[in-house]
Design an enzyme around this catalytic site. Structure first.
Site, PDB file in Angstrom:
ATOM      1  N   THR A 163       0.869  -1.184   0.000  1.00 56.38           N
ATOM      2  CA  THR A 163       0.000   0.000   0.000  1.00 56.38           C
ATOM      3  C   THR A 163       0.906   1.235   0.000  1.00 56.38           C
ATOM      4  O   THR A 163       1.341   1.682  -1.048  1.00 56.38           O
ATOM      5  CB  THR A 163      -0.966  -0.013   1.202  1.00 56.38           C
ATOM      6  OG1 THR A 163      -0.236  -0.263   2.407  1.00 56.38           O
ATOM      7  CG2 THR A 163      -2.026  -1.077   1.025  1.00 56.38           C
ATOM      8  N   LYS A 189       3.791  -7.051   4.135  1.00 57.91           N
ATOM      9  CA  LYS A 189       3.500  -5.674   3.741  1.00 57.91           C
ATOM     10  C   LYS A 189       3.220  -4.891   5.013  1.00 57.91           C
ATOM     11  O   LYS A 189       2.790  -5.427   6.038  1.00 57.91           O
ATOM     12  CB  LYS A 189       2.335  -5.589   2.771  1.00 57.91           C
ATOM     13  CG  LYS A 189       0.957  -5.925   3.311  1.00 57.91           C
ATOM     14  CD  LYS A 189       0.228  -4.860   4.100  1.00 57.91           C
ATOM     15  CE  LYS A 189       0.204  -3.536   3.377  1.00 57.91           C
ATOM     16  NZ  LYS A 189      -0.439  -2.479   4.268  1.00 57.91           N
ATOM     17  N   THR A 200      -1.727  -2.546  10.001  1.00 53.11           N
ATOM     18  CA  THR A 200      -2.051  -3.110   8.685  1.00 53.11           C
ATOM     19  C   THR A 200      -0.783  -3.632   8.075  1.00 53.11           C
ATOM     20  O   THR A 200      -0.224  -3.093   7.172  1.00 53.11           O
ATOM     21  CB  THR A 200      -2.700  -2.009   7.849  1.00 53.11           C
ATOM     22  OG1 THR A 200      -3.981  -1.822   8.334  1.00 53.11           O
ATOM     23  CG2 THR A 200      -2.776  -2.279   6.400  1.00 53.11           C
ATOM     24  N   GLU A 286       6.052   4.486   7.543  1.00 52.16           N
ATOM     25  CA  GLU A 286       5.609   5.636   6.762  1.00 52.16           C
ATOM     26  C   GLU A 286       6.410   6.886   7.117  1.00 52.16           C
ATOM     27  O   GLU A 286       6.456   7.313   8.273  1.00 52.16           O
ATOM     28  CB  GLU A 286       4.115   5.882   6.988  1.00 52.16           C
ATOM     29  CG  GLU A 286       3.258   4.864   6.258  1.00 52.16           C
ATOM     30  CD  GLU A 286       1.778   5.045   6.471  1.00 52.16           C
ATOM     31  OE1 GLU A 286       1.013   4.492   5.655  1.00 52.16           O
ATOM     32  OE2 GLU A 286       1.382   5.705   7.442  1.00 52.16           O
ATOM     33  N   ASN A 412      -0.494  10.476   6.147  1.00 51.60           N
ATOM     34  CA  ASN A 412      -1.749  10.087   6.785  1.00 51.60           C
ATOM     35  C   ASN A 412      -2.786  11.200   6.826  1.00 51.60           C
ATOM     36  O   ASN A 412      -3.949  10.969   7.152  1.00 51.60           O
ATOM     37  CB  ASN A 412      -1.464   9.564   8.194  1.00 51.60           C
ATOM     38  CG  ASN A 412      -0.879   8.170   8.143  1.00 51.60           C
ATOM     39  OD1 ASN A 412      -1.596   7.202   7.929  1.00 51.60           O
ATOM     40  ND2 ASN A 412       0.430   8.070   8.315  1.00 51.60           N
TER      41      ASN A 412
END
Length: 417
Positions: A163, A189, A200, A286, A412
């Site tokens: 993602t 992932k 996630t 991230e 985000n």
């Protein structure tokens, strides 16, 4: 124990083939400067030549994605047997009224295409929560996935589950059990919403080692505790966290049915793969610019070591300090101090290190003089190690995380769009 790194990810083990394709769940990228990423894979399938013993662990979030519920139901119905895994990215299929129906349909499509029982299909999804999963693109994609299955298409599958990940994550090893050469590999992932609490990220593991489903589950649960559950990017436990493992026995070792030396070898191989995937997940957090690895030694028990190490990598203030390359060791002591564990803080030592050197910042719970210039140089590296010695026992544990950067908020702030 001798474990040899090998290429191949989920296809490293004998008898596993994979495929991946773009079906349209992800919107085509509109960035004209990157035309090569306009059609990233968004769905994958991997299959064993024979029925596998299977095991899985799932998120402890009270909100669970529909694929989690369906996979759990399927494995219970099949007696922990599986042949195939289908997974999509971009849409988590979570908090949807028709979620289980869609997840069931994905399993049905695979089962019909491969002529296998539906309950022997594992399904997984990752991406945005609360958006209806379009099933039509998946119905068109499954026949394509089935026809293009190949023993060396692990990369197509690994990229299909990404993602906000910036790199694919694969690792595999070869090892020997009872004179047979076995292989164990996986793909993962995850970049954000990562604070696994499984018992996630999506994580898929395959092996050709013959091992009972009961011991497979036991090994997976034990290794999850000291790998994925010691990982934190942002403190958010995903609704779709899952690790699944399939063992098809095609290495033809005598099946491992009892704990002992061979079980311990298998478990160590599983640790090699899962710990390396965990580290990759942490490094690709991230917006991250630095990997943080915290080793807590000298603990009275394993749980204390895990709790202390994870408390440090979870600290937003400490993560921000590492982004700023500021040796603010007080934030380490603060995070140790609120860890839910019993120990004497007055015996604690802390070192910071990287490939540029090491510096002691705390001794016996108190600060010591050190060169701020040297510390800043150490923290300028992209992999930072925090060594904590509680000096109160023999147990140790490692936790993984990353720094907290401006880019995390940017990513985000508009994740859905």
């Amino acid at each position: 124990m001798n474990f040899k790194y090998i290429e191949g990810g989920i296809c490293a083990a004998k008898g596993f083939k994979a495929s991946g394709t773009y079906c349209g769940i992800k919107k085509p990228a509109m960035d004209n400067q990157n035309p090569d990423i306009k059609h990233k894979n968004d769905i994958c399938l991997y299959v064993s030549d024979v029925v596998c013993n299977a095991a899985a662990v799932y998120t402890q979030n009270k909100v669970k994605g529909a694929p989690i519920l369906v996979t759990k139901k399927n494995l219970e119905k099949s007696g922990n047997k599986a042949i195939a895994v289908i997974a999509n990215s971009k849409n988590a299929n979570t908090c949807n009224a028709d979620g289980e129906q869609k997840a069931d349909r994905m399993c049905q499509l695979v089962a019909e295409e491969l002529n296998i029982p539906q309950e022997q299909v594992i399904v997984a999804s990752t991406g945005v929560i609360g958006q209806v999963l379009p099933i039509e693109p998946i119905e068109k994609a499954v026949p394509i996935l089935a026809k293009s299955l190949c023993y060396n298409k692990n990369l197509e599958a690994a990229t299909a589950i990404m993602t906000t990940d910036t790199v694919k994550k694969e690792y595999a090893v070869a090892f020997e059990i009872g004179g047979a050469i076995c292989h164990l590999g996986g793909m993962a992932k995850g970049s954000g919403m990562i604070h696994p609490n499984m018992a996630t990220t999506l994580n898929f593991i395959t092996t050709d080692c013959a091992i009972s489903s009961e011991l497979l589950q036991k090994a997976l649960s034990e290794i999850v505790k000291v790998t994925y559950n010691c990982l934190s990017i942002d403190g958010d436990t995903s609704t779709n966290d899952m690790v699944s493992i399939m063992a098809n026995g095609l290495a033809f070792n005598e099946e491992i049915t009892a704990e002992g030396e061979e079980y311990e070898i298998f478990k160590q191989a599983l640790y090699e793969v899962m710990s390396n995937l965990t580290r990759m997940l942490a490094k690709d957090g991230e917006g991250a610019s630095k990997l943080l690895e915290c080793l807590c030694t000298g603990a009275q028990d394993k749980d204390t070591a895990i709790t202390v190490a994870k408390s440090v990598v979870c600290s937003s203030l400490f993560k921000a300090a590492m982004f700023g390359e500021d040796a603010n060791w007080g934030r380490v002591l603060c995070a140790i101090g609120y860890a839910d564990a019993e120990f004497d803080i007055n015996k604690v030592d802390v070192d910071l290190r990287s490939d540029k050197g090491a510096v002691t910042v705390c001794k016996d719970g108190s600060g010591v003089e050190f060169s701020e210039e040297k510390a800043a140089e150490i923290l300028s590296a992209d992999e930072i190690y925090i060594d904590i010695n509680l000096n109160q026992g023999e147990e140790s544990a490692t936790a993984w995380g990353c720094d907290l950067t401006y880019d995390y908020v940017k990513i985000n702030g508009d994740y859905r769009t």
